[in-house]
Design a protein around this motif. Sequence first.
Motif, PDB file in Angstrom:
ATOM      1  N   LEU A 107       0.828  -1.205   0.000  1.00  0.00           N
ATOM      2  CA  LEU A 107       0.000   0.000   0.000  1.00  0.00           C
ATOM      3  C   LEU A 107       0.864   1.256   0.000  1.00  0.00           C
ATOM      4  O   LEU A 107       0.589   2.215  -0.719  1.00  0.00           O
ATOM      5  N   TRP A 108       1.928   1.256   0.777  1.00  0.00           N
ATOM      6  CA  TRP A 108       2.802   2.421   0.865  1.00  0.00           C
ATOM      7  C   TRP A 108       3.738   2.532  -0.334  1.00  0.00           C
ATOM      8  O   TRP A 108       4.015   3.621  -0.828  1.00  0.00           O
ATOM      9  N   LEU A 109       4.281   1.408  -0.781  1.00  0.00           N
ATOM     10  CA  LEU A 109       5.280   1.431  -1.847  1.00  0.00           C
ATOM     11  C   LEU A 109       4.694   1.231  -3.245  1.00  0.00           C
ATOM     12  O   LEU A 109       5.374   1.495  -4.237  1.00  0.00           O
ATOM     13  N   GLY A 110       3.458   0.764  -3.331  1.00  0.00           N
ATOM     14  CA  GLY A 110       2.828   0.461  -4.611  1.00  0.00           C
ATOM     15  C   GLY A 110       2.884   1.582  -5.641  1.00  0.00           C
ATOM     16  O   GLY A 110       3.300   1.365  -6.778  1.00  0.00           O
ATOM     17  N   PRO A 111       2.488   2.799  -5.294  1.00  0.00           N
ATOM     18  CA  PRO A 111       2.530   3.878  -6.292  1.00  0.00           C
ATOM     19  C   PRO A 111       3.935   4.145  -6.821  1.00  0.00           C
ATOM     20  O   PRO A 111       4.120   4.367  -8.018  1.00  0.00           O
ATOM     21  N   PHE A 112       4.944   4.079  -5.947  1.00  0.00           N
ATOM     22  CA  PHE A 112       6.319   4.315  -6.389  1.00  0.00           C
ATOM     23  C   PHE A 112       6.798   3.177  -7.285  1.00  0.00           C
ATOM     24  O   PHE A 112       7.504   3.413  -8.274  1.00  0.00           O
ATOM     25  N   LEU A 113       6.427   1.940  -6.933  1.00  0.00           N
ATOM     26  CA  LEU A 113       6.809   0.800  -7.760  1.00  0.00           C
ATOM     27  C   LEU A 113       6.163   0.881  -9.142  1.00  0.00           C
ATOM     28  O   LEU A 113       6.813   0.612 -10.151  1.00  0.00           O
ATOM     29  N   LEU A 114       4.901   1.255  -9.196  1.00  0.00           N
ATOM     30  CA  LEU A 114       4.224   1.403 -10.484  1.00  0.00           C
ATOM     31  C   LEU A 114       4.875   2.491 -11.332  1.00  0.00           C
ATOM     32  O   LEU A 114       5.036   2.337 -12.541  1.00  0.00           O
ATOM     33  N   LEU A 115       5.243   3.602 -10.706  1.00  0.00           N
ATOM     34  CA  LEU A 115       5.923   4.680 -11.420  1.00  0.00           C
ATOM     35  C   LEU A 115       7.276   4.206 -11.958  1.00  0.00           C
ATOM     36  O   LEU A 115       7.632   4.485 -13.107  1.00  0.00           O
ATOM     37  N   LEU A 116       8.016   3.473 -11.155  1.00  0.00           N
ATOM     38  CA  LEU A 116       9.317   2.956 -11.570  1.00  0.00           C
ATOM     39  C   LEU A 116       9.169   1.967 -12.725  1.00  0.00           C
ATOM     40  O   LEU A 116       9.897   2.049 -13.721  1.00  0.00           O
ATOM     41  N   VAL A 117       8.224   1.049 -12.627  1.00  0.00           N
ATOM     42  CA  VAL A 117       7.999   0.062 -13.688  1.00  0.00           C
ATOM     43  C   VAL A 117       7.553   0.766 -14.967  1.00  0.00           C
ATOM     44  O   VAL A 117       8.050   0.467 -16.063  1.00  0.00           O
ATOM     45  N   GLY A 118       6.637   1.718 -14.855  1.00  0.00           N
ATOM     46  CA  GLY A 118       6.168   2.454 -16.029  1.00  0.00           C
ATOM     47  C   GLY A 118       7.285   3.230 -16.700  1.00  0.00           C
ATOM     48  O   GLY A 118       7.399   3.240 -17.930  1.00  0.00           O
ATOM     49  N   GLY A 119       8.138   3.880 -15.923  1.00  0.00           N
ATOM     50  CA  GLY A 119       9.274   4.622 -16.474  1.00  0.00           C
ATOM     51  C   GLY A 119      10.257   3.697 -17.171  1.00  0.00           C
ATOM     52  O   GLY A 119      10.778   4.010 -18.252  1.00  0.00           O
ATOM     53  N   THR A 120      10.522   2.535 -16.560  1.00  0.00           N
ATOM     54  CA  THR A 120      11.437   1.562 -17.155  1.00  0.00           C
ATOM     55  C   THR A 120      10.888   1.044 -18.485  1.00  0.00           C
ATOM     56  O   THR A 120      11.622   0.957 -19.476  1.00  0.00           O
ATOM     57  N   VAL A 121       9.610   0.714 -18.519  1.00  0.00           N
ATOM     58  CA  VAL A 121       8.984   0.232 -19.758  1.00  0.00           C
ATOM     59  C   VAL A 121       9.065   1.309 -20.838  1.00  0.00           C
ATOM     60  O   VAL A 121       9.369   1.018 -21.998  1.00  0.00           O
ATOM     61  N   LEU A 122       8.833   2.558 -20.471  1.00  0.00           N
ATOM     62  CA  LEU A 122       8.899   3.652 -21.431  1.00  0.00           C
ATOM     63  C   LEU A 122      10.301   3.799 -22.007  1.00  0.00           C
ATOM     64  O   LEU A 122      10.480   3.904 -23.224  1.00  0.00           O
TER      65      LEU A 122
END
Length: 155
Positions: A107-122
């Motif tokens: 719950l706490w780290l989820g948004p940051f992990l999603l942002l990191l994964v999305g940036g990496t994919v981009l």
Amino acid sequence: MKRVRVLLFMCAVIAPTGVWADEAKPLGENPQVEARLKTLAVELRCLVCQNQTLADSSAPLAEDLRREVREMIAKNMTDQEIIEFLVARYGDFVLYRPPWRLTTTLLWLGPFLLLLVGGTVLVVTLRRRQKTLPETVLSEEEHRRAERLLSKGNT
């Protein structure tokens, strides 16, 4: 006759408005209890609205929870005891700022992990795309033609 019609019209328009008026809800009899309730209600989440504190929500369940908290305050329970009771009953979700625990890490780290994964994919996608584009070299004639077309567009 005209005055009677106007009077009847005004009565017909004004009279029903009283039907929709709710009775004003009195504040708690004890201002100290209300002050404690406000302090606690800011720390608790409305279980219906989910993005509002208990203090901000006007949902019926929020009103019930505020009444229940008022009753616990009247029983001389401490703020910590009230919070512990509500957490035992509704889980950590009732807290507007849930504690960091193993179960709430996502719950706490989820948004940051999603942002990191999305940036990496981009970044990976853009690099692959750049590698697949063929590098074309213009001949002298194509270069002059492009300059002529560009200069015509500017005039």
